[in-house]
Design a protein around this motif. Structure first.
Motif, PDB file in Angstrom:
ATOM      1  N   GLN A  75      31.830  19.533 -22.183  1.00  0.00           N
ATOM      2  CA  GLN A  75      31.117  20.798 -22.090  1.00  0.00           C
ATOM      3  C   GLN A  75      29.626  20.617 -21.824  1.00  0.00           C
ATOM      4  O   GLN A  75      28.864  21.587 -21.882  1.00  0.00           O
ATOM      5  N   SER A  76      29.214  19.391 -21.545  1.00  0.00           N
ATOM      6  CA  SER A  76      27.835  19.170 -21.102  1.00  0.00           C
ATOM      7  C   SER A  76      27.712  19.544 -19.625  1.00  0.00           C
ATOM      8  O   SER A  76      28.705  19.594 -18.893  1.00  0.00           O
ATOM      9  N   ASP A  77      26.471  19.789 -19.187  1.00  0.00           N
ATOM     10  CA  ASP A  77      26.249  20.105 -17.781  1.00  0.00           C
ATOM     11  C   ASP A  77      26.657  18.933 -16.893  1.00  0.00           C
ATOM     12  O   ASP A  77      26.680  17.774 -17.332  1.00  0.00           O
ATOM     13  N   LYS A  78      26.939  19.251 -15.635  1.00  0.00           N
ATOM     14  CA  LYS A  78      27.417  18.246 -14.679  1.00  0.00           C
ATOM     15  C   LYS A  78      26.579  18.319 -13.401  1.00  0.00           C
ATOM     16  O   LYS A  78      27.078  18.673 -12.328  1.00  0.00           O
ATOM     17  N   PRO A  79      25.305  17.976 -13.503  1.00  0.00           N
ATOM     18  CA  PRO A  79      24.419  18.080 -12.328  1.00  0.00           C
ATOM     19  C   PRO A  79      24.580  16.899 -11.383  1.00  0.00           C
ATOM     20  O   PRO A  79      25.265  15.918 -11.684  1.00  0.00           O
ATOM     21  N   ARG A  80      23.945  16.991 -10.241  1.00  0.00           N
ATOM     22  CA  ARG A  80      23.800  15.839  -9.346  1.00  0.00           C
ATOM     23  C   ARG A  80      22.689  14.987  -9.949  1.00  0.00           C
ATOM     24  O   ARG A  80      21.505  15.317  -9.846  1.00  0.00           O
ATOM     25  N   ALA A  81      23.077  13.894 -10.610  1.00  0.00           N
ATOM     26  CA  ALA A  81      22.115  13.182 -11.446  1.00  0.00           C
ATOM     27  C   ALA A  81      22.405  11.686 -11.440  1.00  0.00           C
ATOM     28  O   ALA A  81      23.337  11.207 -10.791  1.00  0.00           O
ATOM     29  N   ASP A  82      21.585  10.958 -12.180  1.00  0.00           N
ATOM     30  CA  ASP A  82      21.759   9.521 -12.369  1.00  0.00           C
ATOM     31  C   ASP A  82      22.797   9.308 -13.468  1.00  0.00           C
ATOM     32  O   ASP A  82      22.570   9.656 -14.627  1.00  0.00           O
ATOM     33  N   TYR A  83      23.946   8.728 -13.114  1.00  0.00           N
ATOM     34  CA  TYR A  83      25.010   8.487 -14.076  1.00  0.00           C
ATOM     35  C   TYR A  83      25.193   6.997 -14.351  1.00  0.00           C
ATOM     36  O   TYR A  83      26.292   6.536 -14.639  1.00  0.00           O
ATOM     37  N   SER A  84      24.112   6.247 -14.272  1.00  0.00           N
ATOM     38  CA  SER A  84      24.173   4.824 -14.586  1.00  0.00           C
ATOM     39  C   SER A  84      24.264   4.623 -16.097  1.00  0.00           C
ATOM     40  O   SER A  84      23.970   5.520 -16.898  1.00  0.00           O
ATOM     41  N   VAL A  85      24.666   3.419 -16.492  1.00  0.00           N
ATOM     42  CA  VAL A  85      24.762   3.084 -17.916  1.00  0.00           C
ATOM     43  C   VAL A  85      23.390   3.219 -18.582  1.00  0.00           C
ATOM     44  O   VAL A  85      23.282   3.733 -19.702  1.00  0.00           O
ATOM     45  N   ALA A  86      22.342   2.768 -17.904  1.00  0.00           N
ATOM     46  CA  ALA A  86      21.001   2.860 -18.474  1.00  0.00           C
ATOM     47  C   ALA A  86      20.569   4.309 -18.660  1.00  0.00           C
ATOM     48  O   ALA A  86      19.936   4.661 -19.666  1.00  0.00           O
TER      49      ALA A  86
END
Length: 340
Positions: A75-86
């Motif tokens: 249920q968190s937002d799902k933007p076009r974003a950085d999805y790296s481990v860091a």
């Protein structure tokens, strides 16, 4: 193991409640229950905080247990974003800061294990203990299905799940497969794989899944590996929990991580798959409580960390059988390293 404290709290207090906080303009969901020392539960790729429902309420009898939905999940937002481990590790730091939580025992499963390890590496001053459960990021080996999904058009095929009857057909096939494979690792893991797939048809969810997967996996396997930095956990109590029949991350990774982490504790759940906290939640809670009771929280020492970084990894610190030590050294020499 220390005698467990009697449960004197109400059921309502121990039931995880869903909350939301907006950080950097994005809404982040998390479930929290209990009181006491803080535990942070980090789920795996495509999953969400409800995966911990089998153990969160039990752990909440003694701890404040925080289970977030990673950005792009649940249920968190799902933007076009950085999805790296860091980036995920940064998100955990920010959430804890907003919640006024200064130190935590971090428990990470699968991708969440890689995030937990990265969190401990980036923010050692926030970590009391580290518990890795079927964790990703040990070596490049990973289930072939994830390698295929990382290929061009691989994750885009998830759009097929939006077609009528495709997902129900997969679920039926999964139930048949579960019956055929029975108590094997694949048989145990299929229900959870199908549960995760059921959340992916939504376009923003499948896009976030694709970005997350490609940040950590390509056709050759896992891109981010942590063996070359395991020595930095020397002063941090570390526990490894794995299913002996894990069909996603082989149990050999548990032995290699144990070998590379001085003083770590290894617990293998015989017969369990990739979700040992689903297969035997009572044992999982008991293992966590015993580990917490038998260890002292890490003390952050910048000078000691600086000395470790200057010295680097030592072959003498790698333990275990000859075969395991050789496998660790070979992986460190052959696997691609994370440049984070």
């Amino acid at each position: 193991m220390a005698k467990r404290k009697p449960n004197l709290r109400s059921v309502r207090e121990l039931t995880p409640t869903l909350h939301h906080r907006t950080i950097h303009g994005y809404r982040r969901a998390y479930r929290v229950a209990g009181s006491g020392p803080a535990i942070l539960l980090i789920h795996g790729i495509g999953d969400n905080s409800t995966t911990w429902s089998t153990v969160q309420s039990k752990l909440a009898q003694r701890f404040t247990v925080i289970a977030p939905d990673l950005l792009g999940h649940g249920q968190s937002d799902k933007p076009r974003a950085d999805y790296s481990v860091a980036a995920y590790a940064n998100g955990m730091r920010d959430l804890l800061s907003v919640l006024d939580v200064e130190r935590v025992t971090v428990i990470g499963h699968s991708l969440g294990g890689g995030v937990a390890m990265q969190f401990a590496y980036q923010f050692p001053q926030l970590v009391d203990r580290l518990i890795l459960v079927g964790a990703g990021g040990v070596t490049k080996d990973v289930n072939v299905a994830l390698r295929i999904a990382s290929l061009p058009l691989g994750t885009e095929a998830l759009a097929l799940l939006r077609l009528p009857l495709v997902l129900p057909a997969l679920q039926v096939a999964g139930r048949v497969g579960g019956a055929v494979f029975g108590s094997t690792g694949l048989g145990r893991d299929l229900p959870d794989v199908l549960r995760i797939l059921a959340d992916l048809p939504e376009p923003t969810a499948s896009s976030a899944f694709a970005r997350t997967l490609r940040a950590v996996v390509d056709w050759r396997g896992q891109v981010v590996t942590m063996l070359d930095r395991c020595y930095l956990t020397e002063s941090v109590p570390v526990q490894l929990i794995w299913g002996s029949q894990d069909s996603v991350i082989p149990v050999s990774h548990a032995r290699m991580a144990h070998s590379a982490m001085p003083g770590s504790v290894l617990e293998i759940f015989d017969g369990s798959g990739h979700f040992p906290f689903h297969d035997d939640p009572d044992r999982f809670v008991e293992c966590v409580e015993k580990f917490v009771d038998s260890t002292t929280p890490a003390v952050y020492d910048q000078d000691a960390l600086r000395d470790l970084l200057r010295t680097g990894v030592s072959e003498r610190a790698i333990t275990g059988t000859v075969g395991t030590r050789v496998a660790v050294l070979d992986a460190m020499g052959a696997d691609e390293r994370s440049a984070t």
